[in-house]
Design a protein around this motif. Structure first.
Motif, short mmCIF file in Angstrom:
data_model
loop_
_atom_site.label_atom_id
_atom_site.label_comp_id
_atom_site.label_asym_id
_atom_site.label_seq_id
_atom_site.Cartn_x
_atom_site.Cartn_y
_atom_site.Cartn_z
N TRP A 47 -1.87 15.27 -4.66
CA TRP A 47 -2.48 14.55 -5.78
C TRP A 47 -2.20 15.32 -7.06
CZ3 TRP A 47 -6.01 16.55 -9.19
CH2 TRP A 47 -6.58 15.63 -10.07
N TYR A 95 4.06 8.45 -6.56
CA TYR A 95 3.34 7.23 -6.24
C TYR A 95 2.17 7.03 -7.20
CZ TYR A 95 5.45 7.66 -1.54
OH TYR A 95 6.31 7.77 -0.48
N GLY A 106 1.51 2.42 -4.44
CA GLY A 106 2.77 1.79 -4.78
C GLY A 106 3.85 2.26 -3.83
N GLN B 38 1.70 7.23 7.14
CA GLN B 38 2.96 7.09 6.41
C GLN B 38 4.12 7.05 7.39
OE1 GLN B 38 4.29 10.31 3.79
NE2 GLN B 38 5.12 8.81 2.36
N LYS B 42 8.58 5.19 3.65
CA LYS B 42 7.62 4.20 3.16
C LYS B 42 6.45 4.86 2.44
CE LYS B 42 9.72 0.69 5.10
NZ LYS B 42 10.39 -0.36 4.28
N ALA B 43 5.73 4.06 1.69
CA ALA B 43 4.52 4.55 1.05
C ALA B 43 3.41 4.71 2.08
CB ALA B 43 4.07 3.56 -0.03
N PRO B 44 2.48 5.60 1.82
CA PRO B 44 1.31 5.70 2.71
C PRO B 44 0.50 4.41 2.68
CG PRO B 44 1.49 7.64 1.33
CD PRO B 44 2.44 6.62 0.78
N ARG B 46 -3.63 3.20 3.73
CA ARG B 46 -4.93 3.67 4.18
C ARG B 46 -5.36 2.92 5.45
NH1 ARG B 46 -10.54 3.54 0.74
NH2 ARG B 46 -10.38 1.32 1.24
N GLN B 55 -10.17 -0.01 7.57
CA GLN B 55 -9.60 -0.84 6.51
C GLN B 55 -9.30 -2.23 7.07
OE1 GLN B 55 -8.99 0.29 3.35
NE2 GLN B 55 -7.74 -1.37 2.50
N TYR B 87 -2.31 11.53 7.37
CA TYR B 87 -2.92 12.48 6.43
C TYR B 87 -4.39 12.14 6.22
CZ TYR B 87 1.88 13.55 4.90
OH TYR B 87 3.21 13.92 4.84
N LEU B 89 -7.54 12.69 3.47
CA LEU B 89 -7.68 12.89 2.02
C LEU B 89 -9.16 12.94 1.69
CD1 LEU B 89 -6.89 12.82 -1.02
CD2 LEU B 89 -6.88 10.32 -0.82
N HIS B 91 -12.13 12.76 -1.07
CA HIS B 91 -12.39 12.26 -2.43
C HIS B 91 -13.80 12.61 -2.87
CE1 HIS B 91 -14.55 8.75 -0.74
NE2 HIS B 91 -13.57 8.68 0.13
N ARG B 96 -8.36 16.19 -5.87
CA ARG B 96 -8.28 15.58 -4.56
C ARG B 96 -7.32 16.42 -3.71
NH1 ARG B 96 -12.55 13.07 -6.02
NH2 ARG B 96 -12.46 10.82 -6.46
N PHE B 98 -5.24 16.73 0.21
CA PHE B 98 -4.82 16.14 1.46
C PHE B 98 -4.72 17.22 2.54
CE2 PHE B 98 -3.37 11.91 0.17
CZ PHE B 98 -3.18 12.05 -1.19
N GLN B 100 -2.45 18.71 5.67
CA GLN B 100 -1.01 18.99 5.68
C GLN B 100 -0.20 17.90 6.39
OE1 GLN B 100 -3.59 20.89 6.74
NE2 GLN B 100 -3.11 23.07 6.58
#
Lengths: 115, 107
Positions: A47, A95, A106, B38, B42-44, B46, B55, B87, B89, B91, B96, B98, B100
């Motif tokens: 992040w 991202y 994204g 992930q 590609k993008a992660p 949730r 989700q 991963y 995360l 919040h 923030r 993550f 490893q």
């Protein structure tokens, strides 16, 4: 459907600058906080910055503080990351991600810092 | 900063196996934790929010548990499409942070 589309990545020399954009659609952008997260090649997620929905709160990771600036234009449904004084270690996929707790991502844009 | 220690860093498993991944926070974070998947290139995405809530659209073979400092992601009956990196995360605070990552590979 929530969509976040990053752009602006590319090859830049060390010490150079680049501005990333993230175009948001499918939700009321002005109601949501936003983030930038990056991933160096073969590495994990990091992040790097947060901006609140009305821009009154901004945070940065120590690794980019003083060099990167996050901003947004709610009228244009867009998020930005101005990156200055780039270093080779800033090479990564960047991202944009929605919300304080990151619920959507994204597809990313690749930034390569190399001479 | 809150450190998130994720284990294992990788694992090999077969289709149909039960898989458990753990994240430990360096201080209490209530249930302010999400799990993200992930796939290569590609993008992660949730999977779990608030430590244990699924989700929308995510298969029910994924589940999360924990609160405070210890959290677990469980995949019951691993499917071919689940081979990916996972991963955690937090919040709860800034920055923030993550875990490893845990790479789940085919045995």
């Amino acid at each position: 459907e929530v969509q976040l589309v990053e752009s602006g990545g590319g090859l830049v020399q060390p010490g150079g600058s680049l501005r990333l954009s993230c175009a948001a659609s499918g939700f009321t952008f002005s109601n949501y906080d936003m983030n930038w997260v990056r991933q160096a090649p073969g590495k994990g997620l990091e992040w790097i910055s947060y901006i609140s929905s009305n821009t009154d709160v901004i945070y940065y990771a120590d690794s980019v503080k003083g060099r990167f600036t996050i901003s947004r234009d709610n009228a244009k449904n867009s998020l930005y990351l101005q990156m200055n004084s780039l270093r080779t270690e800033d090479t990564a996929v960047y991202y944009c991600a929605r919300n304080k707790w990151i619920d959507y991502w994204g597809q990313g844009t690749l930034v390569t810092v190399s001479s | 900063d809150i450190q998130m220690t994720q284990s294992p860093s990788s694992l090999s498993a077969s289709v149909g196996d039960r898989v458990t991944i753990t994240c430990r926070a360096s201080q209490g974070i209530r249930n302010d934790l999400g799990w993200h998947q992930q796939k290569p290139g590609k993008a992660p995405k949730r999977l779990i929010y608030a430590a244990s809530s699924l989700q929308s659209g995510v298969p029910s073979r994924f589940s999360g548990s924990g609160s405070g400092t210890e959290f677990t992601l469980t995949i019951t009956s691993l499917q071919p499409e689940d081979f990916a990196t996972y991963y955690c995360l937090q919040h709860n605070n800034y920055p923030r942070t993550f875990g490893q990552g845990t790479k789940v590979e085919i045995k």
